[in-house]
Design an enzyme around this catalytic site. Structure first.
Site, PDB file in Angstrom:
ATOM      1  CD  GLU A 197      -3.050  -0.981   2.218  1.00  0.00           C
ATOM      2  OE1 GLU A 197      -2.780  -0.376   3.275  1.00  0.00           O
ATOM      3  OE2 GLU A 197      -4.162  -1.507   2.002  1.00  0.00           O
ATOM      4  CD  GLU A 271      -3.939  -5.801   2.955  1.00  0.00           C
ATOM      5  OE1 GLU A 271      -4.631  -5.003   3.617  1.00  0.00           O
ATOM      6  OE2 GLU A 271      -2.700  -5.808   2.986  1.00  0.00           O
TER       7      GLU A 271
HETATM    8  C1  GLA Z   1      -3.814  -2.366   5.540  1.00  0.00           C
HETATM    9  C2  GLA Z   1      -2.495  -3.120   5.497  1.00  0.00           C
HETATM   10  C3  GLA Z   1      -2.514  -4.407   6.280  1.00  0.00           C
HETATM   11  C4  GLA Z   1      -3.232  -4.223   7.587  1.00  0.00           C
HETATM   12  C5  GLA Z   1      -4.635  -3.720   7.325  1.00  0.00           C
HETATM   13  C6  GLA Z   1      -5.445  -3.528   8.584  1.00  0.00           C
HETATM   14  O1  GLA Z   1      -4.648  -2.684   4.568  1.00  0.00           O
HETATM   15  O2  GLA Z   1      -2.064  -3.378   4.180  1.00  0.00           O
HETATM   16  O3  GLA Z   1      -1.193  -4.786   6.500  1.00  0.00           O
HETATM   17  O4  GLA Z   1      -2.533  -3.306   8.350  1.00  0.00           O
HETATM   18  O5  GLA Z   1      -4.558  -2.465   6.722  1.00  0.00           O
HETATM   19  O6  GLA Z   1      -5.504  -4.669   9.305  1.00  0.00           O
END
Ligand code: GLA
Length: 793
Positions: A197, A271
């Site tokens: 991210e 995700e």
């Molecule tokens: C983001 C991150 C993950 C995690 C989630 C929340 O999407 O990429 O690593 O921290 O948030 O759980």
């Protein structure tokens, strides 16, 4: 524009030309058992689908972290994930778990990621690898090693040569461990993620290019990819990387955003959030499978691929839990309300997920049954009869004129006692610039008060002294922040400590002794324990006891009558506890126990109500007890003070889930920023916000490091976590929502951010609450900026 399109089509061509390697089953140089029928293994990004040996493959993936599951249970948990119907696991590597000191790598035991991947392969699961360098994941510093912070001016996650070179050395090792396990070499690894991210953090595409190149140089030949939430894809966009998008609802708009960058190719959610993690002092998060399983169903039916974050969260053992922005330390339980519970049990969501997937499988293909639950035991009350006060067990000290941060002195975790002498004098106030994260202050052994980073209160009252006195400040660190620019999270004392006399005169305190308390086993083993009855005063203490077991099994230690600290059982650091909740128990894995005598050591900074612990057969993850917070209420009691102010700007927001940017007509100056809602779309009386960022005079988002919520008129903490801090934590998926459980108040609703110092602002951005529900999407609002927008009653 033309340039962008051209480079994107080059990418697609490159991705299609993925390497083809022919391997014979079972013949890998590393003795890797091949996936059945995986002799000729190619994996490519096709025009419409992922292609495994030329055949379309829909990836149904579940995220699981080997560092969060005791090694003895890896096989069990992998089989649990398989029994949800997933055909792959997604795995973060946390760099700091493998390189705890610079140049010293570990890939053994709990850190043996290659073995974890082999077990996944044996279970018939593919692996998607996410080696970082940055991971986030509510893990200490997002997986980056603390020792990078020894460089005072290092820019993490950038092309700073110190960061890039350290990353390259780490990736080289990752390659040695895992490149032989790529699908092209007979292993289970299909794809490798670059960074994590990154668009949330920066927009330097060349940095992403460097990270990609470092992975290629480390021997990764399978497709490389990047993940981002929908509106961050553009930032740091590297056209050579396959893109996936992260979200927890509304696949249509997320995939539409993805398609703007990647017109063809398989759609994948990198995700997908079934629920969320917990932070200390804030409500436990429950997912709603009756909402998210249909979303997964829809994605499965449309042929999209996904990774459920988390399918099994596990536990952040030891000191590895991170902290959210601006400063919300994460709990050690990482249950996440995931389909497979913290202890590896099935849940309602597990069966709903499994049934949903089963319906999409070809006739005759059955999802394997879950393995049996591991044995669970209760542990009768253990009474503690020995204790050792921290202040009576200090190690050698390090002397410096000015107080130093932990990192400067190689203190990588836990605590440090700062000690100096105070001259006789009148009463006054002790003030520090900043102390990360908490501290307990003593004068000649007498407790004076606490400091607390959550509220940024760094002062304690000081009594009159008739003679020279010894000042001790016991600083305790939680995990380093794992998200946003605040990952540069140095612990301990920042800047000078001053003594302000009643007449306002200030004197800087110098000549500090630093007693590092990293709490290694060697230190814990030589503590001098005394009988509990010898000293009952409340101060940080270790407590030690032994207990006998006939048989072992998983258990949940009940810490609800203890204060705040850390627990070790037979030398295994279970994690942190804190009576404010929501977690009140600690998962104790059976393999860490033994029949016969076991040892338990507790460090409690506050002191227990009664020094007894028992082990329950089920966890307690959702009991908040704010009244027990050692530093008082979460926020100071304040009132809104807008009467004498005119709004700096009136704003109308669009009825859209996208990030909205507001540029002020004129720059504004002030320490407080207030959003006062007028109404919401759909005539709702609720207001909600995913995230607020404030823009400096150059239009850049300013750091949240000094921010706190000064005031909020209403927040939902009953039916969900709608805490106001969620609007400034950098996570768009966590939301500030006004109270809606009962008798919802109507507009106007106010949220006031204290920026910690005066700032010049040119505007702000607002991300509405995500999802299709549109609940509380604000329509009209007024913005106030000033130095006195709140007052104490
Ligand atoms: C983001 C991150 C993950 C995690 C989630 C929340 O999407 O990429 O690593 O921290 O948030 O759980």
């Amino acid at each position: 524009m033309i340039e962008i399109l051209r480079t994107r089509s080059v990418v697609r061509t490159l991705l299609r030309l993925s390497v083809m390697v022919i391997l014979f089953a079972g013949c890998s140089a590393h003795g890797v058992a091949s996936i059945p029928n995986a002799a000729a293994a190619t994996f490519e990004i096709g025009e419409q689908a992922f292609l495994l040996n030329g055949e379309p493959l829909q990836i149904r993936c579940g995220e699981i972290h080997y560092a969060r599951v005791p090694r003895e249970y890896w096989k069990h948990r992998i089989e649990m994930v398989r029994a949800t119907g997933m055909n792959a696991v997604c795995v973060y590597l946390f760099w700091n778990f493998h390189e705890r000191r610079e140049g010293e790598f570990t890939w053994q035991d709990q850190a043996d990621v290659a073995e974890f991947c082999r077990l996944a392969q044996e279970a018939g699961l593919w692996v998607i690898l996410r080696p970082g360098p940055y991971s986030c994941a509510e893990w200490e510093m997002g997986g980056l090693p603390w020792w990078l912070l020894k460089h005072e001016d290092i820019a993490l996650r950038s092309r700073d040569s110190r960061f890039v070179e350290a990353t390259r050395r780490y990736f080289e090792q990752v390659g040695e461990q895992l490149a032989p396990l790529q699908v092209t070499q007979g292993g289970p690894i299909l794809m490798v993620q670059v960074e994590n991210e990154y668009g949330f953090y920066g927009d330097d595409a060349a940095y992403m290019g460097e990270m990609k190149q470092a992975l290629l140089d480390a021997g990764f030949e399978v497709p490389l990819f990047a993940c981002n939430p929908p509106y961050s894809i553009a930032r740091g966009f590297d056209p050579d990387l396959f893109q996936v998008v992260n979200f927890g609802s509304d696949p249509d708009s997320a995939f539409a955003a993805l398609r703007e960058f990647q017109p063809t190719g398989p759609l994948m959610c990198g995700e997908f959030y079934p629920a969320w993690f917990d932070t200390w002092g804030n409500p436990h998060h429950d997912g709603d499978p009756s909402t998210y399983i249909p979303t997964l169903d829809k994605m499965t039916a449309m042929g999209a691929s996904y990774s459920i974050y988390m399918v099994h969260g596990g536990t952040t053992f030891g000191f590895w839990a991170g902290a959210d922005r601006p400063f919300k330390p994460d709990t050690s339980s990482y249950d996440y309300d995931a389909p497979v519970s913290e202890a590896g049990w099935t849940t309602d969501a597990f069966f709903m997920l499994r049934d949903m997937v089963q319906q999409h499988l070809p006739d005759g293909q059955r999802i394997p049954e879950p393995p049996a639950r591991n044995p669970v035991i209760s542990i009768p009350a253990i009474s503690f009869s020995q204790q050792a006060a921290v202040l009576e067990n200090l190690p050698e000290s390090i002397q410096h004129t000015e107080p130093q941060t932990f990192e400067t002195l190689d203190v990588y975790r836990a605590g440090m006692v700062y000690e100096t002498k105070l001259a006789p004098g009148s009463a006054g106030t002790l003030r520090a610039e900043a102390i990360n994260d908490f501290s307990w202050v003593y004068l000649d052994g007498v407790f004076l008060g606490v400091t607390d980073r959550r509220s940024r209160s760094f002062e304690v009252p000081l009594p009159e002294r008739s003679a020279e006195s010894r000042l001790q400040i016991f600083v305790w660190s939680m995990g380093r922040i794992n998200f946003g620019p605040e990952i540069h999270d140095r612990k301990g004392m920042h800047g000078p400590v001053t003594l302000i006399s009643e007449s306002g005169e200030s004197t800087e305190l110098l000549d500090w002794a630093h007693y590092p308390l990293t709490l290694e086993q060697s230190y814990r083993e030589q503590l001098s324990y005394r009988n509990v009855s010898d000293d009952q005063s409340a101060q940080p203490r270790f407590w030690r006891a032994t207990f006998d077991l006939d048989k072992t099994g998983d258990s949940f230690l009940d810490l609800s009558r203890w204060g705040k600290g850390v627990v070790w059982v037979n030398g295994h650091a279970l994690g942190r506890f804190w009576n404010i909740g929501p977690t009140q128990t600690m998962y104790l894995p059976g393999p860490w126990l033994k029949p016969g005598e076991n040892e338990i050591v507790v460090l409690d900074l506050l002191g227990p109500e009664s020094p007894v612990i028992s082990g329950r057969e089920s966890p307690v993850l959702d009991q908040l007890r704010p009244e027990l917070d050692f530093s008082g209420p979460r926020r100071k009691l304040r009132e809104l003070n807008l009467e004498s102010h005119l709004p700096h700007q009136k704003v109308s927001f669009e009825n859209s889930p996208s990030k909205q940017v507001v540029h002020f007509d004129q720059l504004a100056r002030g320490r407080y920023f207030c959003l006062l809602t007028q109404d919401s779309w759909n005539e709702e009386i609720v207001a909600s916000v995913g995230e607020i960022d404030l823009l400096d005079s150059e239009g850049q988002a300013i750091s949240h490091e000094r921010w706190t919520i000064a005031y909020v008129s209403s927040e939902e903490r009953h039916d969900m976590d709608g805490t106001a801090e969620n609007a400034i934590d950098g996570q768009t998926s966590s939301v500030w929502s006004t109270y809606f459980a009962h008798n919802t108040p109507d507009h106007p609703h106010a949220i006031v951010i204290d920026l910690g110092r005066e700032e010049i602002l040119s505007g702000f951005t607002l991300v509405p609450a995500p999802g299709t529900s549109k609940r509380g999407r604000i329509r009209n609002a007024e913005i106030f900026i000033g130095d006195d927008l709140v007052r104490e009653p």
